[in-house]
Scaffold this motif. Sequence first.
Motif, PDB file in Angstrom:
ATOM      1  N   TYR A  94     -54.643 -53.181  80.548  1.00  0.00           N
ATOM      2  CA  TYR A  94     -53.792 -53.123  79.361  1.00  0.00           C
ATOM      3  C   TYR A  94     -53.297 -54.515  78.965  1.00  0.00           C
ATOM      4  N   GLY A 132     -54.064 -55.572  75.315  1.00  0.00           N
ATOM      5  CA  GLY A 132     -52.919 -55.322  74.457  1.00  0.00           C
ATOM      6  C   GLY A 132     -52.643 -53.837  74.369  1.00  0.00           C
ATOM      7  N   VAL A 133     -51.387 -53.479  74.096  1.00  0.00           N
ATOM      8  CA  VAL A 133     -51.002 -52.075  74.096  1.00  0.00           C
ATOM      9  C   VAL A 133     -49.836 -51.878  73.134  1.00  0.00           C
ATOM     10  N   ALA A 134     -49.797 -50.713  72.497  1.00  0.00           N
ATOM     11  CA  ALA A 134     -48.696 -50.389  71.582  1.00  0.00           C
ATOM     12  C   ALA A 134     -47.394 -50.230  72.364  1.00  0.00           C
ATOM     13  N   VAL A 135     -46.298 -50.630  71.735  1.00  0.00           N
ATOM     14  CA  VAL A 135     -44.988 -50.586  72.377  1.00  0.00           C
ATOM     15  C   VAL A 135     -44.126 -49.522  71.710  1.00  0.00           C
ATOM     16  N   GLU A 136     -43.521 -48.669  72.538  1.00  0.00           N
ATOM     17  CA  GLU A 136     -42.564 -47.676  72.065  1.00  0.00           C
ATOM     18  C   GLU A 136     -41.177 -48.068  72.548  1.00  0.00           C
ATOM     19  N   THR A 137     -40.151 -47.440  71.983  1.00  0.00           N
ATOM     20  CA  THR A 137     -38.780 -47.702  72.402  1.00  0.00           C
ATOM     21  C   THR A 137     -38.166 -46.420  72.954  1.00  0.00           C
ATOM     22  N   VAL A 181     -44.872 -56.926  77.533  1.00  0.00           N
ATOM     23  CA  VAL A 181     -45.261 -56.777  76.126  1.00  0.00           C
ATOM     24  C   VAL A 181     -45.212 -58.101  75.371  1.00  0.00           C
ATOM     25  N   THR A 194     -44.660 -48.542  77.460  1.00  0.00           N
ATOM     26  CA  THR A 194     -46.033 -48.526  76.966  1.00  0.00           C
ATOM     27  C   THR A 194     -46.853 -47.508  77.769  1.00  0.00           C
ATOM     28  N   PRO A 253     -38.223 -51.075  76.060  1.00  0.00           N
ATOM     29  CA  PRO A 253     -39.609 -50.790  75.687  1.00  0.00           C
ATOM     30  C   PRO A 253     -40.356 -50.015  76.762  1.00  0.00           C
TER      31      PRO A 253
END
Length: 263
Positions: free
Chosen positions: A30, A34-39, A97, A47, A45
Amino acid sequence: MDAAFSTFLDGALGVARNAAAAAAAIIRRYYAAGVAVETKPDETPVTAADRDAETAIKDVLRKAFPGHAFYGEEHGREGDGDFLWLIDPIDGTKAFVRRYPMFSTQIALMHRGELVLGVSSAPEYGEIAWARRGGGAYLDGVPIRVSGQTQFGAGTAISIGNVKTLTRDARWNVLGELIRRSGRIRGYGDFLHYHLLARGALDLVIESDVNILDIAALAVIVREAGGVFSTLEGGELTLDTSSVLAGTPALHREALALFRAGA
């Protein structure tokens, strides 16, 4: 500690290191892509790397110890019993991230409320430390030991981590006094200052805002390296621990006396 339990811990440590390796493979993939970041609700954060790494760790541990309980950063508490695995798949997701290698996987084992084993794996930084109760501490396979520093002075090195709540009361003045007594002040943070403490490159670490999952494994490592690891009040670590005072025995003792007097 009897021989049978020591043998069990040796085996469990090997399993924990395998679990950390499984997580490292996922994290590296990852990290490279790269990887999408959530909250999360607490505004931190998270992932897919965090979740997948925790699942991989538990899969390895559960296969070896199907009756053990788990407490993970991403999936919470599962099961009950004398043995509880504490798992933070990526401690330092903010670093992960933002693509700098100051993050790690933390795996610890608690037996009837006592921390007995810890693995701290920092795959992108390139270090792994481990220890089990009564077995010494190791960094990349080499035995490590805290420094012999016995008093504050020009040769003393302190590292400060998360200290936001420390600024709100008299303990901030205590920290100032410790800084004035010391030669070097750094803020390595996360796993790194505990690795440095355990191998003798630092003498004292102070944090006021942590989670037990962040520091459980590191506590075992520092203690097995000859250091002392407690809360800022000198208390034992529990699932509710939120602060750290860790250092060589003499410096921990002196710093603790100051915090107790100044609190």
